[in-house]
Scaffold this motif. Sequence first.
Motif, PDB file in Angstrom:
ATOM      1  N   PRO A   1       4.858  91.736 -76.085  1.00 27.88           N
ATOM      2  CA  PRO A   1       5.176  90.357 -75.691  1.00 27.88           C
ATOM      3  C   PRO A   1       6.388  89.781 -76.414  1.00 27.88           C
ATOM      4  O   PRO A   1       7.144  88.993 -75.834  1.00 27.88           O
ATOM      5  N   ALA A   2       6.583  90.178 -77.679  1.00 29.35           N
ATOM      6  CA  ALA A   2       7.722  89.650 -78.441  1.00 29.35           C
ATOM      7  C   ALA A   2       9.045  90.074 -77.805  1.00 29.35           C
ATOM      8  O   ALA A   2      10.010  89.297 -77.787  1.00 29.35           O
TER       9      ALA A   2
ATOM     10  N   LEU B   1      13.848  88.510 -74.323  1.00 30.28           N
ATOM     11  CA  LEU B   1      14.615  88.594 -73.078  1.00 30.28           C
ATOM     12  C   LEU B   1      14.640  87.252 -72.358  1.00 30.28           C
ATOM     13  O   LEU B   1      15.667  86.864 -71.777  1.00 30.28           O
ATOM     14  N   MET B   2      13.539  86.533 -72.405  1.00 31.20           N
ATOM     15  CA  MET B   2      13.487  85.214 -71.768  1.00 31.20           C
ATOM     16  C   MET B   2      14.385  84.219 -72.499  1.00 31.20           C
ATOM     17  O   MET B   2      14.998  83.346 -71.883  1.00 31.20           O
ATOM     18  N   LEU B   3      14.470  84.345 -73.813  1.00 34.89           N
ATOM     19  CA  LEU B   3      15.367  83.471 -74.572  1.00 34.89           C
ATOM     20  C   LEU B   3      16.820  83.742 -74.186  1.00 34.89           C
ATOM     21  O   LEU B   3      17.629  82.815 -74.064  1.00 34.89           O
ATOM     22  N   SER B   4      17.136  85.005 -73.955  1.00 30.91           N
ATOM     23  CA  SER B   4      18.495  85.345 -73.508  1.00 30.91           C
ATOM     24  C   SER B   4      18.791  84.716 -72.156  1.00 30.91           C
ATOM     25  O   SER B   4      19.900  84.225 -71.904  1.00 30.91           O
TER      26      SER B   4
ATOM     27  N   ASN C   1      19.470  80.957 -72.727  1.00 35.15           N
ATOM     28  CA  ASN C   1      20.806  80.720 -73.287  1.00 35.15           C
ATOM     29  C   ASN C   1      21.910  81.010 -72.271  1.00 35.15           C
ATOM     30  O   ASN C   1      22.991  80.413 -72.326  1.00 35.15           O
ATOM     31  N   LYS C   2      21.608  81.917 -71.342  1.00 32.84           N
ATOM     32  CA  LYS C   2      22.591  82.270 -70.308  1.00 32.84           C
ATOM     33  C   LYS C   2      22.769  81.142 -69.307  1.00 32.84           C
ATOM     34  O   LYS C   2      23.896  80.823 -68.912  1.00 32.84           O
ATOM     35  N   TYR C   3      21.658  80.529 -68.880  1.00 31.49           N
ATOM     36  CA  TYR C   3      21.723  79.536 -67.817  1.00 31.49           C
ATOM     37  C   TYR C   3      21.720  78.094 -68.323  1.00 31.49           C
ATOM     38  O   TYR C   3      21.993  77.170 -67.547  1.00 31.49           O
ATOM     39  N   ASN C   4      21.405  77.893 -69.574  1.00 30.90           N
ATOM     40  CA  ASN C   4      21.422  76.557 -70.167  1.00 30.90           C
ATOM     41  C   ASN C   4      22.143  76.645 -71.506  1.00 30.90           C
ATOM     42  O   ASN C   4      21.531  76.930 -72.543  1.00 30.90           O
ATOM     43  N   LYS C   5      23.414  76.417 -71.466  1.00 30.88           N
ATOM     44  CA  LYS C   5      24.250  76.603 -72.659  1.00 30.88           C
ATOM     45  C   LYS C   5      23.876  75.648 -73.792  1.00 30.88           C
ATOM     46  O   LYS C   5      24.124  75.942 -74.967  1.00 30.88           O
ATOM     47  N   ASP C   6      23.248  74.517 -73.462  1.00 35.36           N
ATOM     48  CA  ASP C   6      22.906  73.531 -74.479  1.00 35.36           C
ATOM     49  C   ASP C   6      21.477  73.681 -74.998  1.00 35.36           C
ATOM     50  O   ASP C   6      21.006  72.835 -75.759  1.00 35.36           O
ATOM     51  N   ALA C   7      20.799  74.738 -74.572  1.00 30.99           N
ATOM     52  CA  ALA C   7      19.388  74.886 -74.941  1.00 30.99           C
ATOM     53  C   ALA C   7      19.204  75.013 -76.445  1.00 30.99           C
ATOM     54  O   ALA C   7      18.239  74.492 -77.010  1.00 30.99           O
ATOM     55  N   ASN C   8      20.115  75.696 -77.114  1.00 25.20           N
ATOM     56  CA  ASN C   8      20.000  75.905 -78.563  1.00 25.20           C
ATOM     57  C   ASN C   8      21.353  75.635 -79.218  1.00 25.20           C
ATOM     58  O   ASN C   8      21.926  76.489 -79.903  1.00 25.20           O
ATOM     59  N   LYS C   9      21.843  74.423 -78.990  1.00 25.43           N
ATOM     60  CA  LYS C   9      23.179  74.100 -79.469  1.00 25.43           C
ATOM     61  C   LYS C   9      23.254  73.896 -80.979  1.00 25.43           C
ATOM     62  O   LYS C   9      24.295  74.091 -81.586  1.00 25.43           O
TER      63      LYS C   9
ATOM     64  N   THR D   1      16.409  72.718 -80.121  1.00 28.67           N
ATOM     65  CA  THR D   1      16.171  74.110 -79.732  1.00 28.67           C
ATOM     66  C   THR D   1      15.132  74.178 -78.620  1.00 28.67           C
ATOM     67  O   THR D   1      14.315  73.267 -78.449  1.00 28.67           O
ATOM     68  N   MET D   2      15.172  75.283 -77.894  1.00 25.48           N
ATOM     69  CA  MET D   2      14.183  75.567 -76.848  1.00 25.48           C
ATOM     70  C   MET D   2      13.839  77.041 -76.920  1.00 25.48           C
ATOM     71  O   MET D   2      14.726  77.888 -77.045  1.00 25.48           O
ATOM     72  N   ARG D   3      12.558  77.340 -76.860  1.00 24.60           N
ATOM     73  CA  ARG D   3      12.093  78.730 -76.891  1.00 24.60           C
ATOM     74  C   ARG D   3      10.982  78.909 -75.870  1.00 24.60           C
ATOM     75  O   ARG D   3      10.122  78.034 -75.713  1.00 24.60           O
ATOM     76  N   PHE D   4      10.980  80.049 -75.182  1.00 28.70           N
ATOM     77  CA  PHE D   4       9.847  80.420 -74.346  1.00 28.70           C
ATOM     78  C   PHE D   4       8.847  81.201 -75.184  1.00 28.70           C
ATOM     79  O   PHE D   4       9.227  82.026 -76.023  1.00 28.70           O
ATOM     80  N   HIS D   5       7.586  80.929 -74.961  1.00 30.97           N
ATOM     81  CA  HIS D   5       6.516  81.609 -75.694  1.00 30.97           C
ATOM     82  C   HIS D   5       5.484  82.104 -74.690  1.00 30.97           C
ATOM     83  O   HIS D   5       5.160  81.406 -73.718  1.00 30.97           O
ATOM     84  N   LEU D   6       4.980  83.321 -74.893  1.00 32.25           N
ATOM     85  CA  LEU D   6       3.961  83.879 -74.016  1.00 32.25           C
ATOM     86  C   LEU D   6       2.585  83.544 -74.592  1.00 32.25           C
ATOM     87  O   LEU D   6       2.200  84.055 -75.643  1.00 32.25           O
ATOM     88  N   GLN D   7       1.874  82.675 -73.899  1.00 31.18           N
ATOM     89  CA  GLN D   7       0.541  82.252 -74.332  1.00 31.18           C
ATOM     90  C   GLN D   7      -0.503  83.140 -73.651  1.00 31.18           C
ATOM     91  O   GLN D   7      -0.568  83.204 -72.425  1.00 31.18           O
ATOM     92  N   PRO D   8      -1.329  83.849 -74.435  1.00 30.82           N
ATOM     93  CA  PRO D   8      -2.354  84.710 -73.821  1.00 30.82           C
ATOM     94  C   PRO D   8      -3.278  83.910 -72.915  1.00 30.82           C
ATOM     95  O   PRO D   8      -3.596  82.744 -73.184  1.00 30.82           O
TER      96      PRO D   8
END
Length: 340
Positions: free
Chosen positions: A248-249, A254-257, A260-268, A273-280
């Motif tokens: 999952p990590a 890959l989701m963080l990439s 950052n690719k489609y939202n340049k200001d996500a982690n300016k 900051t913005m992070r995707f997390h996989l919740q079981p």
Amino acid sequence: MIKNYFKTALRAFTRNKTFASINVLGLSIGISAALVIFLIVQFEFGYDKIESDSNRIYRVVMDLKFNGNEGHSAAVPAPLSAAVQKEVTGVEATVAVMQFQGDGTAKASIKRDGLSQPVIFKNQPGIVFTNPQYFSLLPFHWIAGTPESSMQNPFNVVLTESRAKQYFPSANIRDIIGRQINYNDDLTATVSGIVSDLDARTSFNGVEFISFATIAQTHMQDDFMMNTWNDWMAYSQVYVKLSKGTNPANTEALMLSLLNKYNKDANKDAANTMRFHLQPLSDVHFNSLYAGFDQRLAHKPTLYGLLAVAAFLLLLACINFINLTTANAAQRAKEIGIRK
């Protein structure tokens, strides 16, 4: 011999009505209370036990920071599901779930044979937009149609058996295929499949499934912000089923990439900051940090506390029973001596 035991017990009960009543009631109330609590806890812990390979199913959630203030969201940007399908490896199925706008207040209009005016059903819950992969996560039995044929094209809708009988009570279940349903006087969909109801508790609460491709063919594409990465609706969720052996990590990275690719200001900067997390999936019903739209939650510490209370009540009832029985031991010893 057994008949004699019952006679003796009945005589003892008759002679000591107060003592026997307190003894029996105390033990029975303790056992009943413990049993009721146990059933409540069992009900809550029984959520999401029916999904196949549930240990590989995750909900995509977000961990956010705005101006240094932390936040959490079960909703994600609408374009995420399509991007994950195309660009993220190690994902076996990507399931987008969009609650119908006004879910719980949605209106469905049905034209029935012999009636000049449509029959209207108000406040219909459980209407979702989703894709064919949704049905690979849950053990639905298809009465009519298949996931591929029923959910691939726009303006199609799949109904559960109970919802189909509600809309078309006198029609044969297979004759419902091809009938039309109008939603909120705005969207018309054709019934393309019928599935049996799930007889289990699950966080997936949909009972009426409109094909996800419908959104792109209507004004809802703008309403749901289908091309917007820097904003999201509360009712936009994504589930993924990872391939066997996928970490999952790695998928989160890959989701963080993607973000950052489609939202340049996500982690300016560090304060934003913005992070995707996989919740079981096993955590979805219990984690209030990621409370989803119209989602029922339970609190694990409370449930464990209830189990402790049940155990205490049962122990207390047993101790009370033993104490009362011991207090009456002298009289019983006299009876035994006389009998001998």
